[in-house]
Design an enzyme around this catalytic site. Structure first.
Site, PDB file in Angstrom:
ATOM      1  N   PHE A 218       0.808  -1.200   0.000  1.00 10.55           N
ATOM      2  CA  PHE A 218       0.000   0.000   0.000  1.00 10.55           C
ATOM      3  C   PHE A 218       0.853   1.268   0.000  1.00 10.55           C
ATOM      4  O   PHE A 218       0.384   2.322  -0.396  1.00 10.55           O
ATOM      5  CB  PHE A 218      -0.910   0.024   1.231  1.00 10.55           C
ATOM      6  CG  PHE A 218      -2.061  -0.913   1.132  1.00 10.55           C
ATOM      7  CD1 PHE A 218      -2.985  -0.786   0.117  1.00 10.55           C
ATOM      8  CD2 PHE A 218      -2.219  -1.937   2.047  1.00 10.55           C
ATOM      9  CE1 PHE A 218      -4.069  -1.654   0.027  1.00 10.55           C
ATOM     10  CE2 PHE A 218      -3.292  -2.803   1.964  1.00 10.55           C
ATOM     11  CZ  PHE A 218      -4.208  -2.663   0.942  1.00 10.55           C
ATOM     12  N   GLY A 219       2.069   1.181   0.478  1.00 11.03           N
ATOM     13  CA  GLY A 219       2.911   2.358   0.536  1.00 11.03           C
ATOM     14  C   GLY A 219       3.911   2.248   1.667  1.00 11.03           C
ATOM     15  O   GLY A 219       4.139   1.182   2.235  1.00 11.03           O
TER      16      GLY A 219
ATOM     17  N   VAL B 123       5.481   3.855   5.434  1.00  2.00           N
ATOM     18  CA  VAL B 123       5.022   4.474   6.671  1.00  2.00           C
ATOM     19  C   VAL B 123       6.190   5.207   7.311  1.00  2.00           C
ATOM     20  O   VAL B 123       7.302   4.677   7.400  1.00  2.00           O
ATOM     21  CB  VAL B 123       4.464   3.413   7.649  1.00  2.00           C
ATOM     22  CG1 VAL B 123       3.859   4.076   8.876  1.00  2.00           C
ATOM     23  CG2 VAL B 123       3.421   2.548   6.955  1.00  2.00           C
TER      24      VAL B 123
ATOM     25  N   ASP C 253      -6.915  -8.477   4.891  1.00  2.00           N
ATOM     26  CA  ASP C 253      -5.473  -8.728   5.029  1.00  2.00           C
ATOM     27  C   ASP C 253      -5.111  -8.843   6.509  1.00  2.00           C
ATOM     28  O   ASP C 253      -4.233  -8.145   7.001  1.00  2.00           O
ATOM     29  CB  ASP C 253      -4.666  -7.621   4.356  1.00  2.00           C
ATOM     30  CG  ASP C 253      -3.223  -8.054   4.080  1.00  2.00           C
ATOM     31  OD1 ASP C 253      -2.951  -9.275   4.111  1.00  2.00           O
ATOM     32  OD2 ASP C 253      -2.371  -7.184   3.836  1.00  2.00           O
TER      33      ASP C 253
END
Length: 898
Positions: free
Chosen positions: A563-564, A566, A677
């Site tokens: 997702f990216g 952090v 998930d």
């Protein structure tokens, strides 16, 4: 004379033949009816609607007018007909072919053909069946009605093959000889005595109990009835009734799990039926052979005040010798026989969704109903939180759109949110407090005729300033459009992150400078022609410059995944946050609108076991950032697999907390949210014992064309439920499966995967087995202590370990419908409900996978590259599979609003 005589004789013969035909038409067939056969209720007026009898006439199949048994004055009740099986003597319906809208009217035809039974209106523009039997495996030879009350379509030689049976599709009644199977649709009460369409109450059979429910609220459980006796701990597979009592049976249909014996059992030859009536009572009825109404041998709940609505909403129900009485609590003194009780001060009670209104959230208040007043369904509910102060419970209700109030127990410091609908209330212990959400009374409006002075005041005090404000706004808009500012300076209300989420939607209607002129980091910005996106209910909105400064130029990366990435950040108010920079683009105005709408949904989801969304940033086509509260111990996988050992009490707290968070996502918020998930990387911890689920809703933020960033599926290898791989519908039970895998990893302290590398050579024997298969084997042998993480050195409660393992295996059932819900999982883990018994026949695939006979990975799956599995935001990378299941977005949309 001969011709007239012959003429008269011929007329007499024709008259006799017509009478014979008419008499034959009124003869009701017994046991069998053969296709083709079509009828309306007009065809059988002379036989009271009956068109088929059982051999001893105990039961009859009829086109039944439920309103005809009463002196109903409503024309509508007289015109409602249903295709039903009746107890003949009392004309009590025991089965009805009905779904919502399948009432038989004058033009509706019941048709029996070789393909089955159908209810349809041939005069309609599109004569789709209102109800029909499913597609059958062979042609129908006859419709058969037995003295047990079973209506069946039969075929084959000598009508020996049952193709369809009413016993497999019960409505509101369970008859002697009929079973209600676990996983089958529940019994549903009828809407009323005159309307046999499905009502509000349900009898649900779970893997460990039989529950009466009103909507999603449980108000009675067989296991808690004083007359119930538990005979074994086997999983419940079916429910049955006979003349002596009610039985919950194990899978072999012989061993009883629970039995409830009637206080005065009728004769063994009596016809018994278990009926859920429109009031919500579950009754054991004795259906006598003679005329007269059935007699009640047993009923639950024991008194009317045990029902959800024995009185109007929020009325206080008090049981008595001659029945219950209804009155308003002192704080709710206004009583209406239809509308229930309302606050005495004129406050307006909240309705589901009203707290989503930003203005209402600033004005709401809570009305205390006084000490010693409780709410019955909370007796069977799992607390939303435990150990927190009442103010935290209040705040949790305030942030929930569907919350109508809350109940707080001082003894256990437990918080129960009351959602969606409210029934009547009842007496309780003095340590229970019930609080109802309300809005202040509306301001009174002055009455009287207007005067010239008031008109002048309106014109010069309101109209002219409003016109001036509009003109000034238009002028400023034209100036801003002509001149684009270079950098948007930080605003105290937004940059500090201290503003409340419900005060910030107005920021979206401000100048385009907030979304178009801030550098996006890649030279792209939103065009001047983009429409402003107005989404109510958004959390705090940050600028990209705010978050760039908070993270020191995105310097402190603490995790990354599909997702990216952090980053750790610090806001001006000195609070630490986690900033997720997502790897997606906005995709134009519509994509930006969808993104902001989803942010509003996720921002409104508040629970003590869910990571709180502090804010967001949406600037340019590639700047989507989410700001979360910071959990200083990191993710569970860091603590459990790579950090210091986690003691058993802490592990059990993780199990319970994570289960409560997922249960809230599935059934506690105003929309059902599937996580898709669930894994240790998405369970975060802090040093105060906090356990929170992260990344819920992120899969929903991903559009289908963006899913290739990590996999065509939603999830991570090792935690994917079998239905992902079988092109089956995806429901919340996929999260239950993933959570079962997580529970086993918490017990073992290592990954379940067969390819996990041992830390030392001495540990090699522990990693050679596929752990779920080993857990199943040792569960069957009762050797739970051998499954515990060796680093605990025996410091674990074996009984608690056994409970966690049993719950985990129940979550791993191959058939999704037979897995428990997350609310049940939570109750079993915290001990408020006995742990279910795993069904071994539904877990054999684990052994096959452990031996390498099956592969639980989709075709084309590739392991993530080394080094791409770190931090608290990990999603397995995979190549695109040729198989494409429904996305998580579709699964949530199918669930609908709650």
């Amino acid at each position: 004379m001969a011709p007239p005589l012959l003429f008269r004789l011929s007329r007499l013969i024709l008259l006799l033949l017509s009478l014979a035909v008419a008499a034959a038409a009124r003869i009701v067939p017994v046991q069998y009816l053969y296709p083709p056969f079509n009828l309306t209720y007009l065809n059988f007026i002379d036989t009271n609607g009956v068109f088929l009898l059982s051999p001893a006439a105990n039961f009859s199949a009829a086109v039944y007018n439920a309103g005809a048994t009463e002196a109903a004055s409503s024309d509508d009740s007289q015109s409602r007909y249903f295709f039903s099986v009746l107890h003949t003597a009392s004309r009590t319906p025991v089965w009805t072919a009905t779904t919502a809208g399948s009432t038989i009217l004058e033009s509706v035809v019941l048709s029996l053909s070789a393909t089955g039974l159908t209810l349809l209106d041939p005069s309609a523009a599109r004569p789709d069946p209102a109800w029909s039997t499913p597609r059958l495996r062979q042609p129908v030879a006859a419709l058969r009605l037995l003295d047990t009350g079973e209506l069946a379509l039969v075929g084959g030689r000598d009508n020996a093959t049952t193709l369809w049976s009413s016993f497999d599709h019960p409505t509101d009644t369970l008859l002697h000889g009929q079973t209600l199977r676990f996983g089958a649709p529940p019994l549903s009460s009828s809407a009323s005595d005159h309307d046999l369409s499905p009502g509000a109450y349900h009898l649900v059979l779970t893997g460990g109990d039989a529950l009466l429910q009103w909507g999603s609220l449980t108000y009675w459980a067989l296991s808690s009835d004083p007359a119930a006796v538990q005979d074994s701990s086997h999983p419940v597979a079916s429910m049955a009734i006979n003349a002596s009592g009610i039985y919950l049976l194990a899978d072999n249909a012989r061993d009883t799990v629970y039995r409830l014996l009637f206080p005065s059992p009728p004769a063994a030859t009596a016809i018994m039926g278990l009926k859920l009536d429109p009031s919500g009572h579950l009754r054991a009825l004795t259906l006598t052979a003679g005329a007269g109404a059935p007699t009640t041998a047993w009923a639950a709940p024991a008194n009317d005040c045990g029902l959800p609505l024995p009185c109007p909403a929020l009325s206080l129900c008090t049981p008595g010798g001659n029945g219950s009485t209804c009155m308003c609590p002192d704080a709710l003194s206004t009583y209406s026989s239809k509308g229930g009780c309302t606050p005495a001060d004129g406050s307006v009670l909240a309705v589901p969704g009203s707290s989503c209104d930003a203005d209402n959230q600033q004005r709401y208040r809570y009305v205390s109903l006084g000490a010693g007043i409780g709410y019955l369904p909370t007796r069977f509910a799992v607390p939303d939180t435990s150990g927190d102060a009442p103010t935290a419970c209040r705040d949790l209700c305030s942030a929930n759109c569907s919350c109508l109030g809350f109940l707080y127990k001082n003894s256990s410091r437990s918080c129960f949110l009351l959602r969606d609908q409210m029934g009547s209330v009842s007496r309780a212990d003095a340590g229970v407090g019930l609080f109802i959400k309300a809005l202040p009374p509306p301001a009174p409006q002055r009455r009287g005729s207007s005067s010239p002075l008031s008109l002048i005041t309106i014109v010069f005090g309101i109209v002219l300033p409003a016109v001036a404000a509009v003109l000034i706004s238009l002028l400023l808009y034209a100036m801003l459009k002509k001149r684009r500012p270079q950098v948007l300076k930080k605003k105290k209300s937004g940059g500090g992150g201290g503003g409340s989420w419900f005060k910030l939607p107005a920021m979206l209607s401000s100048s385009r400078a907030s979304s178009s002129s801030v550098p996006s980091g890649d030279g792209e910005g939103v065009g001047e022609d983009e429409d402003d996106v107005l989404i109510p209910g958004l959390p705090t909105r940050f600028t990209f410059a705010d978050l760039d400064a908070a993270t020191d130029g995105f310097k402190w990366q603490i995790g990354c995944g599909g997702f990216g990435s952090v980053f750790r950040g610090e806001l001006p108010d000195r609070s630490t946050v986690a900033v997720k920079r997502m790897n997606v683009g906005l995709g134009g105005t519509q994509g930006r609108r969808e993104f902001l709408t989803e942010i509003a949904v996720i921002g409104n989801v508040h629970h003590v076991n869910l990571v709180k969304l502090r804010g967001f940033c949406a600037e340019g086509p590639r700047q989507q950032l989410l700001v979360y509260e910071f959990m200083n111990r990191g993710s569970l996988d860091q603590v459990l697999f790579r950090g210091a050992k986690l003691e058993w009490p802490a592990r059990l707290r993780v199990c319970v907390g994570a289960a409560r968070g997922l249960a809230y996502l599935h059934g506690g918020c105003d929309r059902k949210i599937l996580h898709c998930d669930v894994k240790p990387e998405n369970i975060l911890l802090d040093d105060r014992g906090g356990v929170k689920i992260a990344d819920f809703g992120l899969a929903k933020l991903m559009s289908p064309d963006q899913s290739g960033l990590f996999t065509t599926m939603r999830g991570t290898r090792g935690y994917l439920a079998p239905e992902w791989l079988m092109n089956a519908p995806i429901t919340d039970k996929a999260d239950v499966y993933s959570f079962g895998m997580v529970l086993l990893e918490i017990v073992r302290g290592r990954k379940n995967s067969k390819k996990h590398q041992p830390a030392t050579a001495e540990d090699d024997h522990e990693t050679s087995e596929y752990f779920p298969a080993l857990a199943l084997e040792l569960h069957e042998q009762g050797r739970y202590a051998e499954l515990v993480d060796a680093r605990l050195e025996g410091r674990a409660d074996v009984a608690e370990v056994a409970r966690v393992v049993r719950v985990a295996l129940c979550c791993l059932h191959e058939d999704a419908a037979l897995r428990p819900s997350m609310s049940v999982v939570s109750a079993m883990l915290d001990g408020t409900m006995d742990a279910g018994e795993p069904r071994v026949e539904l877990l054999r695939y684990l052994r096959m996978y452990g031996r390498g006979l099956v592969d639980l990975r989709p075709a084309g799956w590739m392991d993530p590259p080394p080094g791409n599995n770190k931090g608290s935001d990990t999603t397995a990378a995979a190549a695109s599979s040729s198989w494409s299941p429904p996305s998580c977005v579709s699964a949530q949309q199918l669930s609908g609003p709650r």
